[in-house]
Design an enzyme around this catalytic site. Structure first.
Site: not given
Ligand code: SAH
Length: 357
Positions: A86, A99, A106, A110, A113, A329
């Site tokens: 995406e 973006c 990934c 986390c 996510c 994401c």
């Molecule tokens: N792997 C990298 C970049 C991708 S995610 C990182 O961890 O920074 C980009 C940002 O979006 C990260 O801070 C991630 O924690 C956040 N993110 C992921 N899922 C999310 C969600 N459902 N709502 C809000 N932010 C989210």
């Protein structure tokens, strides 16, 4: 986009054409937004035909294109191996921000996510990364340019540093989109070694570190990779990035209702960032269906922000854009890939059977 101008020039030479036509081809793609070879009027017709039969301008195809009521565009691109990624284009006032993703899936896990629910499948190639930017740019009206680029889509950016940096360098070069490196922000979960490696590369890209918790114990729970690297090492590597690049580091903090959005965490975060020339970006959680996390209340966000501001920290709250189109994401890909799959916490269970999915 899978080949460089040099490689394409060599291919042309082998076929008895002048190699400088490769530069023309790339100029058509980057400056004039060509998506096929047919209309490249200053390239000889025979060469255009040979190009059409041997290459495509893009290696991906658009699987879906969604436009949210607020104007946010989201593309789900299908790679040549069928895998999907995406990318998003957001417009506000005089900003046009894309973006982009760096991996299919990934591996960081986390817990809140959507991108990591099924682990990492592979790194995107340099070309696949560049293509996301060019395809989104092509959606803009002819007189508009991209102003900002954030690497905050699917995947752990620094786990694919070897393809990401050449891709960004290409986008920022005069032969690419000529974007300023300072307009680019790379977001990372916080991989200290890779952060130091990036610092040593002497670029001006901005770094954003996904902190999400001010203490080791809480971060271990939310960001499992933290158990291996440790919050302290992440913050130290961020300091080094600032020292070497002169670029102020952003600490991202996804606010999860009732989990990390309290006053105690706000104070601890302020303690952690106090002496730094850093910026905190609070991101109210975008709920992922099937995961047990909630958006914080507006009041919790306001109070958290208030604590940081009272401590004179630079802080912003991210506005959510494109919610209607799953613009967070990994959410669109997840929905598209199966209605057959039901998320159950960290693992997924198949409903019905389909051997090839
Ligand atoms: N792997 C990298 C970049 C991708 S995610 C990182 O961890 O920074 C980009 C940002 O979006 C990260 O801070 C991630 O924690 C956040 N993110 C992921 N899922 C999310 C969600 N459902 N709502 C809000 N932010 C989210």
């Amino acid at each position: 986009m899978e080949v460089s101008p040099g490689d394409l020039g060599a291919w042309m030479t082998e076929r008895g054409h002048r190699p400088y036509h490769a530069r023309q081809v790339f100029r058509w793609v980057f400056e004039r937004r060509a998506e096929s070879f047919g209309g490249m009027s200053d390239v000889p017709m025979r060469l255009r035909e040979e190009l059409e039969s041997a290459w495509t301008v893009f290696s991906t195809t658009v699987a879906t294109h969604q436009v949210a009521p607020d104007g946010t565009d989201k593309l789900l691109l299908e790679c040549s191996d069928g895998r999907r990624v995406e990318c998003v284009l957001m417009a506000e006032q005089d900003r046009r921000t894309v973006c982009i993703s760096t991996q299919v899936g990934c591996g960081m896990g986390c817990v809140f996510c959507a991108s990591g629910l099924r682990g990492v499948e592979r790194n995107l190639t340099r070309g696949e990364i560049v293509e996301q930017v060019v395809r989104l740019r092509n959606l803009l009206p002819p007189e508009e340019r991209l102003t900002n680029l954030v690497v905050m889509g699917m995947g752990e950016s620094l786990a694919n540093l070897d393809n990401l940096i050449p891709a960004l360098d290409w986008i920022c070069s005069p032969g690419g989109l000529g974007m300023g490196q300072r307009r680019v922000t790379i977001s990372t979960v916080g991989l200290p070694e890779k952060m130091r490696k990036l610092a040593a590369m002497d670029r001006s890209y901005n770094l954003a570190v996904s902190l999400h918790a001010p203490t080791e114990a809480l971060r271990d729970r939310l960001v499992p990779i933290n158990a291996k690297v440790g919050l302290r090492a992440v913050v130290d590597a961020a300091d080094e990035y600032f020292r070497r690049s002169g670029r102020r580091v952003t600490f991202e903090y996804v606010m999860l209702g009732g989990i990390n959005d309290g006053l105690a965490e706000a104070r601890e975060l302020a303690d952690l960032l106090e002496a730094k020339k850093a910026h905190a970006n609070l991101i109210p959680y975008n709920p992922v269906p099937g995961l047990p996390f909630e958006r914080p209340t507006a009041e919790a966000v306001r109070r958290f922000e208030g604590v940081l501001k009272a401590r004179r920290l630079s802080v912003s709250v991210r506005k959510t854009k494109g919610r209607e189109i799953d613009a967070a994401c990994g959410q669109l890909r997840r929905r598209s890939e199966d209605g057959r799959e039901v998320a159950m916490g960290r693992s997924t269970a198949r409903v019905g059977s389909s051997p090839d999915s």
